[in-house]
Design a protein around this motif. Sequence first.
Motif, PDB file in Angstrom:
ATOM      1  N   LEU A   1       0.878  -1.158   0.000  1.00 29.84           N
ATOM      2  CA  LEU A   1       0.000   0.000   0.000  1.00 29.84           C
ATOM      3  C   LEU A   1       0.919   1.213   0.000  1.00 29.84           C
ATOM      4  O   LEU A   1       1.809   1.318   0.851  1.00 29.84           O
ATOM      5  N   VAL A   2       0.749   2.098  -0.976  1.00 26.86           N
ATOM      6  CA  VAL A   2       1.595   3.285  -1.063  1.00 26.86           C
ATOM      7  C   VAL A   2       0.737   4.532  -0.920  1.00 26.86           C
ATOM      8  O   VAL A   2      -0.466   4.503  -1.187  1.00 26.86           O
TER       9      VAL A   2
ATOM     10  N   ASN B   1       5.255   6.449  -1.746  1.00 23.66           N
ATOM     11  CA  ASN B   1       6.048   5.923  -0.639  1.00 23.66           C
ATOM     12  C   ASN B   1       5.319   4.769   0.033  1.00 23.66           C
ATOM     13  O   ASN B   1       4.106   4.838   0.227  1.00 23.66           O
ATOM     14  N   PRO B   2       6.024   3.731   0.420  1.00 18.69           N
ATOM     15  CA  PRO B   2       5.362   2.577   1.031  1.00 18.69           C
ATOM     16  C   PRO B   2       4.772   2.908   2.393  1.00 18.69           C
ATOM     17  O   PRO B   2       5.388   3.606   3.199  1.00 18.69           O
ATOM     18  N   VAL B   3       3.561   2.392   2.626  1.00 16.09           N
ATOM     19  CA  VAL B   3       2.884   2.581   3.899  1.00 16.09           C
ATOM     20  C   VAL B   3       2.775   1.244   4.624  1.00 16.09           C
ATOM     21  O   VAL B   3       3.077   1.144   5.798  1.00 16.09           O
ATOM     22  N   GLU B   4       2.348   0.220   3.922  1.00 13.57           N
ATOM     23  CA  GLU B   4       2.188  -1.128   4.478  1.00 13.57           C
ATOM     24  C   GLU B   4       2.655  -2.134   3.442  1.00 13.57           C
ATOM     25  O   GLU B   4       2.443  -1.941   2.238  1.00 13.57           O
ATOM     26  N   VAL B   5       3.271  -3.229   3.896  1.00 18.27           N
ATOM     27  CA  VAL B   5       3.635  -4.346   3.023  1.00 18.27           C
ATOM     28  C   VAL B   5       3.299  -5.649   3.727  1.00 18.27           C
ATOM     29  O   VAL B   5       3.319  -5.722   4.956  1.00 18.27           O
TER      30      VAL B   5
ATOM     31  N   CYS C   1      12.157  -0.963   1.796  1.00 16.11           N
ATOM     32  CA  CYS C   1      11.176   0.124   1.846  1.00 16.11           C
ATOM     33  C   CYS C   1      11.741   1.320   2.591  1.00 16.11           C
ATOM     34  O   CYS C   1      11.521   2.480   2.182  1.00 16.11           O
ATOM     35  N   ALA C   2      12.467   1.078   3.675  1.00 17.71           N
ATOM     36  CA  ALA C   2      13.090   2.172   4.419  1.00 17.71           C
ATOM     37  C   ALA C   2      14.113   2.884   3.546  1.00 17.71           C
ATOM     38  O   ALA C   2      14.208   4.126   3.571  1.00 17.71           O
TER      39      ALA C   2
END
Length: 151
Positions: free
Chosen positions: A31-32, A37-41, A145-146
Motif C-alpha cells: 500500500l503506497v 512511498n510505502p505505507v504497508e507491506v 522500503c526504508a
Amino acid sequence: MLTSTAPAHEKNGAQAIGRSRGGLITKIHALVDALGNPVEVMLTPGQAHDLTCAEPLLESVDPGALLGDKAFDADPFIEALERRNIAPVIPPKANRKAPRSCDFALYCERNLVERFFNKLKHFRAIATRYDKLATNFLAGVQLACAMILLN
C-alpha cells in the motif's frame, strides 16, 4: 530428529511460498501513499488472490480513496470501502452485469504503486528471494522500503 506430517503446500504456505504459473513464488502486497512511498507491506504465497490481503493492508490507515486494478472489483470489498468512507477508484471488470463508474483521471495515478515495485526490484535480495524464511524475507522487504523512503 523432528518430523512433520503436514503436507508440503502447508509448510510452504507458512513461509509465503506458493505455486503460480511461473513456479514457486512469493507475492509482495504493498500500500503506497499519494507520493508513491510505502505505507504497508505484506507477503502471501503465489497462489493467493490479491483481494485476500487488501482489507488487512487497509486496517491501520484511513485514505480518502483507494486506487486498485480490476482484481479488486468485488462487491463485498467495495461495500467495505464505502462503509469506511473510502472512495473506490477501481475499474469494473468486463463481466460485471451492472458496471460501476470509475474516475479514470484519478486512476491514472495508480502507476505510483508500479513505480514503487520497480524501485523495490532494484534490490537483488528482494528480486530473487534467497531467504528461506518468510520473516527474514519480509524484514528485507521492510529494509528496502526504508531505503526507498530515505531516497
